[in-house]
Design a protein around this motif. Structure first.
Motif, PDB file in Angstrom:
ATOM      1  N   ASP A   1     -11.894  84.629   4.599  1.00 52.45           N
ATOM      2  CA  ASP A   1     -11.419  83.770   5.692  1.00 52.45           C
ATOM      3  C   ASP A   1      -9.966  83.334   5.547  1.00 52.45           C
ATOM      4  O   ASP A   1      -9.449  82.647   6.423  1.00 52.45           O
ATOM      5  CB  ASP A   1     -12.313  82.534   5.817  1.00 52.45           C
ATOM      6  CG  ASP A   1     -13.683  82.873   6.389  1.00 52.45           C
ATOM      7  OD1 ASP A   1     -13.792  83.903   7.078  1.00 52.45           O
ATOM      8  OD2 ASP A   1     -14.629  82.108   6.137  1.00 52.45           O
ATOM      9  N   ALA A   2      -9.307  83.679   4.468  1.00 50.98           N
ATOM     10  CA  ALA A   2      -7.886  83.343   4.302  1.00 50.98           C
ATOM     11  C   ALA A   2      -7.056  84.252   5.203  1.00 50.98           C
ATOM     12  O   ALA A   2      -7.436  85.389   5.479  1.00 50.98           O
ATOM     13  CB  ALA A   2      -7.467  83.519   2.849  1.00 50.98           C
TER      14      ALA A   2
ATOM     15  N   GLY B   1      -9.281  81.848  15.630  1.00 51.46           N
ATOM     16  CA  GLY B   1     -10.278  80.900  16.123  1.00 51.46           C
ATOM     17  C   GLY B   1     -10.972  81.354  17.388  1.00 51.46           C
ATOM     18  O   GLY B   1     -11.533  82.441  17.471  1.00 51.46           O
ATOM     19  N   GLU B   2     -10.912  80.497  18.411  1.00 53.93           N
ATOM     20  CA  GLU B   2     -11.619  80.753  19.673  1.00 53.93           C
ATOM     21  C   GLU B   2     -11.091  81.975  20.423  1.00 53.93           C
ATOM     22  O   GLU B   2     -11.818  82.556  21.230  1.00 53.93           O
ATOM     23  CB  GLU B   2     -11.551  79.517  20.569  1.00 53.93           C
ATOM     24  CG  GLU B   2     -12.358  78.358  20.050  1.00 53.93           C
ATOM     25  CD  GLU B   2     -12.276  77.135  20.955  1.00 53.93           C
ATOM     26  OE1 GLU B   2     -11.736  77.246  22.073  1.00 53.93           O
ATOM     27  OE2 GLU B   2     -12.772  76.077  20.537  1.00 53.93           O
TER      28      GLU B   2
ATOM     29  N   PRO C   1     -10.240  86.565  10.053  1.00 51.96           N
ATOM     30  CA  PRO C   1      -9.737  85.313  10.615  1.00 51.96           C
ATOM     31  C   PRO C   1      -8.524  85.481  11.529  1.00 51.96           C
ATOM     32  O   PRO C   1      -8.237  84.622  12.345  1.00 51.96           O
ATOM     33  CB  PRO C   1      -9.375  84.487   9.383  1.00 51.96           C
ATOM     34  CG  PRO C   1      -9.097  85.497   8.322  1.00 51.96           C
ATOM     35  CD  PRO C   1     -10.018  86.648   8.609  1.00 51.96           C
ATOM     36  N   LEU C   2      -7.826  86.584  11.384  1.00 53.03           N
ATOM     37  CA  LEU C   2      -6.638  86.858  12.194  1.00 53.03           C
ATOM     38  C   LEU C   2      -6.710  88.273  12.734  1.00 53.03           C
ATOM     39  O   LEU C   2      -6.910  89.223  11.980  1.00 53.03           O
ATOM     40  CB  LEU C   2      -5.367  86.696  11.356  1.00 53.03           C
ATOM     41  CG  LEU C   2      -4.044  87.170  11.969  1.00 53.03           C
ATOM     42  CD1 LEU C   2      -3.706  86.395  13.238  1.00 53.03           C
ATOM     43  CD2 LEU C   2      -2.920  87.068  10.959  1.00 53.03           C
TER      44      LEU C   2
ATOM     45  N   TRP D   1      -6.085  96.616  17.243  1.00 56.13           N
ATOM     46  CA  TRP D   1      -5.889  95.325  16.581  1.00 56.13           C
ATOM     47  C   TRP D   1      -5.765  95.538  15.089  1.00 56.13           C
ATOM     48  O   TRP D   1      -6.497  96.341  14.503  1.00 56.13           O
ATOM     49  CB  TRP D   1      -7.091  94.410  16.807  1.00 56.13           C
ATOM     50  CG  TRP D   1      -7.422  94.140  18.234  1.00 56.13           C
ATOM     51  CD1 TRP D   1      -6.962  93.101  18.993  1.00 56.13           C
ATOM     52  CD2 TRP D   1      -8.279  94.888  19.086  1.00 56.13           C
ATOM     53  NE1 TRP D   1      -7.484  93.170  20.258  1.00 56.13           N
ATOM     54  CE2 TRP D   1      -8.303  94.259  20.343  1.00 56.13           C
ATOM     55  CE3 TRP D   1      -9.047  96.041  18.902  1.00 56.13           C
ATOM     56  CZ2 TRP D   1      -9.044  94.740  21.408  1.00 56.13           C
ATOM     57  CZ3 TRP D   1      -9.783  96.524  19.963  1.00 56.13           C
ATOM     58  CH2 TRP D   1      -9.786  95.873  21.199  1.00 56.13           C
ATOM     59  N   LEU D   2      -4.870  94.793  14.476  1.00 54.74           N
ATOM     60  CA  LEU D   2      -4.852  94.699  13.025  1.00 54.74           C
ATOM     61  C   LEU D   2      -5.753  93.524  12.671  1.00 54.74           C
ATOM     62  O   LEU D   2      -5.519  92.404  13.128  1.00 54.74           O
ATOM     63  CB  LEU D   2      -3.434  94.453  12.503  1.00 54.74           C
ATOM     64  CG  LEU D   2      -2.395  95.527  12.789  1.00 54.74           C
ATOM     65  CD1 LEU D   2      -1.050  95.123  12.190  1.00 54.74           C
ATOM     66  CD2 LEU D   2      -2.830  96.883  12.272  1.00 54.74           C
ATOM     67  N   TYR D   3      -6.803  93.781  11.918  1.00 53.91           N
ATOM     68  CA  TYR D   3      -7.685  92.732  11.408  1.00 53.91           C
ATOM     69  C   TYR D   3      -7.113  92.330  10.056  1.00 53.91           C
ATOM     70  O   TYR D   3      -6.956  93.183   9.176  1.00 53.91           O
ATOM     71  CB  TYR D   3      -9.107  93.263  11.225  1.00 53.91           C
ATOM     72  CG  TYR D   3      -9.929  93.360  12.484  1.00 53.91           C
ATOM     73  CD1 TYR D   3      -9.486  94.054  13.608  1.00 53.91           C
ATOM     74  CD2 TYR D   3     -11.177  92.768  12.543  1.00 53.91           C
ATOM     75  CE1 TYR D   3     -10.266  94.136  14.742  1.00 53.91           C
ATOM     76  CE2 TYR D   3     -11.971  92.856  13.678  1.00 53.91           C
ATOM     77  CZ  TYR D   3     -11.500  93.536  14.777  1.00 53.91           C
ATOM     78  OH  TYR D   3     -12.276  93.628  15.911  1.00 53.91           O
TER      79      TYR D   3
END
Length: 178
Positions: free
Chosen positions: A19-20, A53-54, A80-81, A150-152
């Motif tokens: 999650d960081a 987040g949302e 998380p991003l 997307w880059l996760y």
């Protein structure tokens, strides 16, 4: 400090991350560097959308809508991003569309390499959702834009040992002009 060659040889995709995530300000530094890729006429035919987040849940709803399903897809919640990579085509008589898409792809790849080298886990995810109207609408894409994926991004799990990718034998891919 390793050089670019060492960083490229060590890079791998991280399908599972913690999650960081880098902060917005850290991300801006990486993007400033990634934006220095070769870019004919300096058109900068790209932009990035930061999803945290949302925003990831909104994307999950758009993915499900594109499939005709209700609810929220869990796919965007795997990191998380998420950084949406958008080819933002410019009118140019010198630089064709394909070349502008190559610049946007180059920015994404450079950004993934920079993030990986800085210690973040990254994977570039694509797929048929990138062309879905519901997903384009969720990202606010304009008519001259396409989503490239997307880059996760997240932390590299401590329990995971980095696996080395199989080395590439460059000889079959490099030749002389016939």
């Amino acid at each position: 400090m390793p050089g670019a060659l060492d960083a490229a040889l060590a890079r791998r995709s991280w399908s599972k991350v913690t999650d960081a995530a880098p902060t917005h300000d850290e991300l801006l530094q990486f993007v400033a560097a990634a934006g220095r890729v070769a870019d004919h006429s300096s058109l900068r035919p790209w932009r990035l959308i930061e999803l945290r987040g949302e925003d990831r849940e909104r994307l999950g709803r758009a993915i499900n809508k594109a499939q005709g399903d209700k609810g929220v897809s869990s796919k965007p919640l795997r990191a998380p991003l998420l950084i949406a990579v958008v080819a933002s085509y410019r009118k140019s008589h010198k630089v064709p569309r394909w070349e502008q898409e190559a610049v946007a792809s180059g920015v994404a790849h450079m950004l993934s390499l920079l993030l990986d080298e800085a210690g973040w886990g990254v994977i570039w995810r694509t797929g048929h959702y990138t062309r879905a109207k519901a997903v384009a609408k969720a990202h606010g894409l304009k008519k001259n834009e396409e989503l490239l994926g997307w880059l996760y991004v997240g932390g590299k799990p401590a329990s995971s040992r980095p696996e080395r990718r199989k080395a590439v034998d460059a000889r079959p891919f490099v030749s002389r002009m016939p």
